[in-house]
Design an enzyme around this catalytic site. Structure first.
Site, PDB file in Angstrom:
ATOM      1  N   ASP A 196      10.236  -6.234  -0.994  1.00 48.95           N
ATOM      2  CA  ASP A 196      10.476  -6.866  -2.308  1.00 48.95           C
ATOM      3  C   ASP A 196      11.540  -7.954  -2.184  1.00 48.95           C
ATOM      4  O   ASP A 196      11.435  -9.022  -2.791  1.00 48.95           O
ATOM      5  CB  ASP A 196      10.946  -5.823  -3.326  1.00 48.95           C
ATOM      6  CG  ASP A 196       9.926  -4.717  -3.504  1.00 48.95           C
ATOM      7  OD1 ASP A 196       8.730  -4.980  -3.300  1.00 48.95           O
ATOM      8  OD2 ASP A 196      10.332  -3.592  -3.822  1.00 48.95           O
ATOM      9  N   TYR A 244       0.841  -1.213   0.000  1.00 53.06           N
ATOM     10  CA  TYR A 244       0.000   0.000   0.000  1.00 53.06           C
ATOM     11  C   TYR A 244       0.875   1.262   0.000  1.00 53.06           C
ATOM     12  O   TYR A 244       1.786   1.392   0.807  1.00 53.06           O
ATOM     13  CB  TYR A 244      -0.911  -0.010   1.235  1.00 53.06           C
ATOM     14  CG  TYR A 244      -1.724   1.245   1.378  1.00 53.06           C
ATOM     15  CD1 TYR A 244      -2.561   1.668   0.349  1.00 53.06           C
ATOM     16  CD2 TYR A 244      -1.657   2.014   2.540  1.00 53.06           C
ATOM     17  CE1 TYR A 244      -3.312   2.833   0.481  1.00 53.06           C
ATOM     18  CE2 TYR A 244      -2.404   3.164   2.677  1.00 53.06           C
ATOM     19  CZ  TYR A 244      -3.222   3.566   1.645  1.00 53.06           C
ATOM     20  OH  TYR A 244      -3.958   4.719   1.769  1.00 53.06           O
ATOM     21  N   ARG A 245       0.603   2.170  -0.915  1.00 47.55           N
ATOM     22  CA  ARG A 245       1.328   3.433  -1.007  1.00 47.55           C
ATOM     23  C   ARG A 245       0.337   4.572  -0.778  1.00 47.55           C
ATOM     24  O   ARG A 245      -0.420   4.949  -1.678  1.00 47.55           O
ATOM     25  CB  ARG A 245       1.992   3.596  -2.386  1.00 47.55           C
ATOM     26  CG  ARG A 245       3.043   2.552  -2.713  1.00 47.55           C
ATOM     27  CD  ARG A 245       4.322   2.810  -1.913  1.00 47.55           C
ATOM     28  NE  ARG A 245       5.366   1.822  -2.221  1.00 47.55           N
ATOM     29  CZ  ARG A 245       5.575   0.710  -1.536  1.00 47.55           C
ATOM     30  NH1 ARG A 245       4.815   0.408  -0.500  1.00 47.55           N
ATOM     31  NH2 ARG A 245       6.552  -0.104  -1.873  1.00 47.55           N
ATOM     32  N   ASP A 255      17.381  -0.048  -3.656  1.00 43.84           N
ATOM     33  CA  ASP A 255      16.185  -0.862  -3.396  1.00 43.84           C
ATOM     34  C   ASP A 255      16.401  -2.341  -3.691  1.00 43.84           C
ATOM     35  O   ASP A 255      15.627  -3.180  -3.235  1.00 43.84           O
ATOM     36  CB  ASP A 255      15.013  -0.351  -4.247  1.00 43.84           C
ATOM     37  CG  ASP A 255      14.656   1.081  -3.913  1.00 43.84           C
ATOM     38  OD1 ASP A 255      15.447   1.746  -3.227  1.00 43.84           O
ATOM     39  OD2 ASP A 255      13.592   1.545  -4.339  1.00 43.84           O
ATOM     40  N   GLY A 285      12.839  -1.335  -0.041  1.00 43.61           N
ATOM     41  CA  GLY A 285      13.075  -2.546  -0.832  1.00 43.61           C
ATOM     42  C   GLY A 285      13.086  -3.813   0.016  1.00 43.61           C
ATOM     43  O   GLY A 285      13.191  -4.918  -0.524  1.00 43.61           O
ATOM     44  N   ALA A 286      12.928  -3.669   1.336  1.00 41.89           N
ATOM     45  CA  ALA A 286      12.970  -4.853   2.216  1.00 41.89           C
ATOM     46  C   ALA A 286      11.872  -5.853   1.850  1.00 41.89           C
ATOM     47  O   ALA A 286      12.112  -7.060   1.751  1.00 41.89           O
ATOM     48  CB  ALA A 286      12.813  -4.424   3.674  1.00 41.89           C
TER      49      ALA A 286
HETATM   50  O1  KDG Z   1       9.476  -1.544  -2.371  1.00 41.98           O
HETATM   51  C1  KDG Z   1      10.402  -0.651  -2.934  1.00 41.98           C
HETATM   52  C2  KDG Z   1       9.616   0.231  -3.832  1.00 41.98           C
HETATM   53  O2  KDG Z   1       8.838   1.031  -3.010  1.00 41.98           O
HETATM   54  C3  KDG Z   1      10.439   1.129  -4.695  1.00 41.98           C
HETATM   55  O3  KDG Z   1      11.427   0.438  -5.411  1.00 41.98           O
HETATM   56  C4  KDG Z   1       9.663   1.970  -5.640  1.00 41.98           C
HETATM   57  O4  KDG Z   1       7.895   0.771  -6.608  1.00 41.98           O
HETATM   58  C5  KDG Z   1       8.220   1.643  -5.867  1.00 41.98           C
HETATM   59  C6  KDG Z   1       7.205   2.415  -5.154  1.00 41.98           C
HETATM   60  O5  KDG Z   1       6.133   2.600  -5.714  1.00 41.98           O
HETATM   61  O6  KDG Z   1       7.414   2.849  -4.051  1.00 41.98           O
END
Ligand code: KDG
Length: 315
Positions: free
Chosen positions: A257, A167-168, A293, A254-255
């Site tokens: 992923d 989730y972003r 990342d 990146g943890a």
């Molecule tokens: O999980 C790492 C990612 O957050 C980063 O590489 C970039 O895809 C990305 C994002 O939307 O944050």
């Protein structure tokens, strides 16, 4: 037959080289990243076949993404170039030694224009696993349709579908995310979800019970990641726990992923539940110990480097 297909947005990353607010100025290092691309590299470094698709701009940043993926042995043969939109950018700021911030410049980007027509149907059918994330549906309606199309195509071909909630909050609201992500969870066999994001899927805060509750939506494997607290999983009807490995964190981005890459590579290699979780924790520890990342992603031979005490010299 490819081991893993994945699809999402690739970004050019400007990583501030110092510590402190970006307004102070300073130098930046150009890198590339993107959740799905990070997983593709992680899986390829562990010796498995990985293919990535995402729309890239006809610009130097798009070329940097292709160049990096090809150098890492990831199949980019189905990547479409969009001549009329730029590759997205992500700016990484190390605000303090312990706190990082990221800012996105991705509205209207080539990657956000991903659409069902970009899904390489034959490649998906020929891949043992399709890995998708909740970042892509946040980018646009057509990108969400593309993710749904890939998941349905993989399932129809009786392939495994893996989904990382990721989730972003900078890209969409929690109610919007919840409405889009739950149907994708129902189509998935393997789900990764951070403990903080469980509430998007189920009404259960406890990570172990939450993993079970998510599994009730359909997936047979649900891993709830808890950062330095490790992970808890519900796999084929049993609860498993995996502590995080001791590490000095240099860059935490990146943890998740890296964990997914390690877990999925172990699964594709026939590893049992404990092995998948341990390998996920190991790859995560090796990635957060390095700037970038995905740059710390280990080869199989390097997995043994995780968990050594500070100052260890491997001879
Ligand atoms: O999980 C790492 C990612 O957050 C980063 O590489 C970039 O895809 C990305 C994002 O939307 O944050």
């Amino acid at each position: 037959m490819t081991d893993m297909f994945t699809m999402g947005e690739g970004l050019a990353v400007f990583a501030g080289s110092g510590t402190g607010p970006l307004r102070n100025g300073g130098n930046f290092t150009l890198k590339v990243a993107g959740s799905e691309l990070n997983v593709a590299i992680g899986v390829a470094r562990l010796g498995l076949g990985a293919a990535w698709v995402g729309r890239i701009g006809a610009d130097e940043f798009g070329r940097a993404i292709l160049r990096t993926l090809r150098a890492e042995g990831v199949d980019t043969s189905a990547v479409p170039t969009d001549p009329s939109a730029p590759t997205a950018l992500m700016i990484k700021e190390r605000r303090t030694a312990d706190v990082s911030r990221v800012v996105y410049y991705r509205a209207g980007s080539a990657g956000s224009r991903l659409a069902p027509a970009d899904v390489p149907v034959e490649l998906v059918r020929a891949s043992r696993l399709t890995h998708l994330t909740g970042i892509t549906p946040a980018l646009s309606g057509t990108a969400g349709e593309a993710v749904m199309c890939a998941a349905i195509t993989a399932r129809a071909a009786e392939r495994t579908v893996s989904f990382d909630i990721n989730y972003r909050s900078a890209l969409w609201s929690a109610p919007e995310a919840s409405a889009s992500l739950v149907p994708l969870v129902r189509l998935s066999d393997v789900v990764f979800v951070g403990a903080d994001d469980l509430a998007l899927l189920v009404d259960e805060e406890d990570p172990a019970l939450g993993a079970r509750a998510v599994a009730a939506l359909g997936p047979r494997q649900v891993v709830v990641t808890m950062g330095s607290e490790g992970s808890v999983a519900w796999i084929d009807g049993e609860t498993y726990r995996q502590p995080a490995l001791p590490v000095t964190t240099v860059d935490p981005v990146g943890a998740g992923d890296a964990f997914a890459a390690g877990y999925l590579a172990a699964m594709l290699s026939g590893g049992a539940a404990e092995r998948r979780l341990l390998q996920g924790a190991t790859t995560a520890a090796l990635v957060v110990g390095v700037d970038g990342d995905w740059e710390g992603s280990p080869s199989s031979a390097e997995l043994a480097l995780a968990g050594f005490s500070r100052g260890h010299v491997h001879r």
